[in-house]
Write a protein that holds these residues in place. Structure first.
Motif, PDB file in Angstrom:
ATOM      1  N   UNK A 141     -12.208   1.837 -12.079  1.00  0.00           N
ATOM      2  CA  UNK A 141     -11.453   1.442 -10.992  1.00  0.00           C
ATOM      3  C   UNK A 141     -10.555   2.599 -10.535  1.00  0.00           C
ATOM      4  N   UNK A 142     -10.203   3.369 -11.768  1.00  0.00           N
ATOM      5  CA  UNK A 142      -9.480   4.811 -11.229  1.00  0.00           C
ATOM      6  C   UNK A 142     -10.430   5.746 -10.471  1.00  0.00           C
ATOM      7  N   UNK A 143     -11.769   5.842 -10.753  1.00  0.00           N
ATOM      8  CA  UNK A 143     -12.712   6.608  -9.917  1.00  0.00           C
ATOM      9  C   UNK A 143     -12.806   6.135  -8.517  1.00  0.00           C
ATOM     10  N   UNK A 144     -12.650   4.870  -8.168  1.00  0.00           N
ATOM     11  CA  UNK A 144     -12.774   4.369  -6.920  1.00  0.00           C
ATOM     12  C   UNK A 144     -11.444   4.536  -5.933  1.00  0.00           C
ATOM     13  N   UNK A 145     -10.307   4.223  -6.905  1.00  0.00           N
ATOM     14  CA  UNK A 145      -9.082   4.577  -6.309  1.00  0.00           C
ATOM     15  C   UNK A 145      -9.082   6.211  -5.651  1.00  0.00           C
ATOM     16  N   UNK A 146      -9.333   7.225  -6.601  1.00  0.00           N
ATOM     17  CA  UNK A 146      -9.506   8.450  -6.279  1.00  0.00           C
ATOM     18  C   UNK A 146     -10.367   8.924  -4.987  1.00  0.00           C
TER      19      UNK A 146
END
Length: 334
Positions: free
Chosen positions: A79-84
């Motif tokens: 999810x954080x990869x997609x957020x960034x």
């Protein structure tokens, strides 16, 4: 390969949902996607539903929040990869996982940072911590608010943990976090890092003698069926974080940013009430239906003294942790 396919699928879902749609009245609606790994009956999900409702109502439908629970869009790291990447709008993640991008978040994984629940709330709701949350825009994300995930304490199959000496010789499950592993080592136990889903069987088979978590793990996780002594040393209070992509945030005008921020903080106030009820109910069920003994009269001082070197080492190694701990101390001294 599985992870790549998962990411492509989530990318397809999120891109499709984040686009603007024309409403019947001619206004455009932007859908903000929000992912988390919790169930739909979890207090955080309920609070997020209220957040979504308030955002839509107070922006007159200009923004809608689409929630994907149960890890539908992948793990917290994914999810954080997609957020960034600006692909996913928002996510609920455990705050220490943000330390990869902003070292200050390591602070929240350290032992005995907060004195008790009221101290925790006083500090987490302060303007200073809110400023910290909003200071990572250049790192690709901002934290809109936090959610309580309880005070973590030790519980074992049959032994009370009243002093650090009581941990000697015990294999204690910890999260796969350096700070937790080092904490248990300093307290004299043997840390065993493993996923939450493996804890029940590991307790049952004797792979571990105990673990640490908040009271709801006894009931929701069923751990109280095996672990019969819960010792309230409250060594950690690790908040969850509601983060939003900087790329997405920058596209929202200032007026609607304020609405979203206010809605997020309001959802935290709702969550506090829901969480308190969950903890109260979990304890009641564990005591009456599972015969779990709660040890409440624990002197935390020896635990704090034993773990001080860990906190000091983090202050030395990471200036961001030192700065945030200094901020916490200033807020407390007001």
């Amino acid at each position: 390969m599985k992870r790549i396919l998962y990411f492509i699928l989530s990318l397809f879902l999120v891109v499709g949902l984040s686009s603007c749609n024309q409403e019947d009245d001619g206004n455009e609606t932007t859908t903000l996607t929000l992912a988390h790994s919790l169930s739909q009956d979890h207090p955080v999900h309920i609070a997020l539903e209220e957040f979504a409702k308030e955002v839509e109502e107070k922006t007159d439908g200009r923004y809608k929040v689409k929630i994907f629970p149960n890890g539908q869009l992948g793990s917290e790291n994914e999810s954080m990869e997609q957020i960034l990447a600006g692909v996913l709008s928002m996510a609920r993640v455990a705050s220490p996982s943000l330390a990869t991008y902003e070292r200050g978040y390591d602070t929240f994984g350290l032992p005995y940072i907060f004195n008790d629940t009221q101290d925790y709330y006083n500090i987490m709701d302060s303007d200073e911590i809110r400023d910290f949350f909003m200071s990572s825009e250049d790192k690709g994300f901002l934290t809109l608010t936090y959610y309580d995930s309880g005070a973590r304490s030790f519980y074992t199959k049959n032994k009370a943990i009243r002093t650090p000496d009581d941990l000697k010789g015990l294999k204690i499950r910890v999260q796969d976090m350096k700070s937790q592993t080092e904490m248990v080592n300093l307290l004299g136990g043997t840390p065993v890092a493993m996923g939450y889903g493996d804890v029940y069987t590991s307790l049952q088979t004797g792979i571990i003698d105990g673990t640490e978590n908040n009271e709801t793990a006894l009931t929701i996780g069923g751990h109280g069926e095996i672990a019969k002594v819960y010792s309230k040393d409250e060594h950690a209070m690790i908040p969850d974080a509601l983060v939003i992509s900087s790329e997405i945030w920058e596209k929202i005008d200032a007026k609607d940013q304020e609405v979203i921020l206010e809605a997020a903080r309001n959802s935290t106030e709702l969550h506090k009430k829901l969480w308190a009820e969950s903890i109260k109910e979990a304890r009641k069920t564990a005591e009456k239906d599972m015969d779990v003994e709660f040890i409440d009269d624990i002197d935390k001082t020896p635990f704090i003294e034993k773990t001080k070197p860990l906190v000091e080492q983090y202050r030395k190694d990471y200036k961001e942790v030192d700065e945030l701990l200094t901020t916490i101390e200033k807020v407390r001294s007001k």
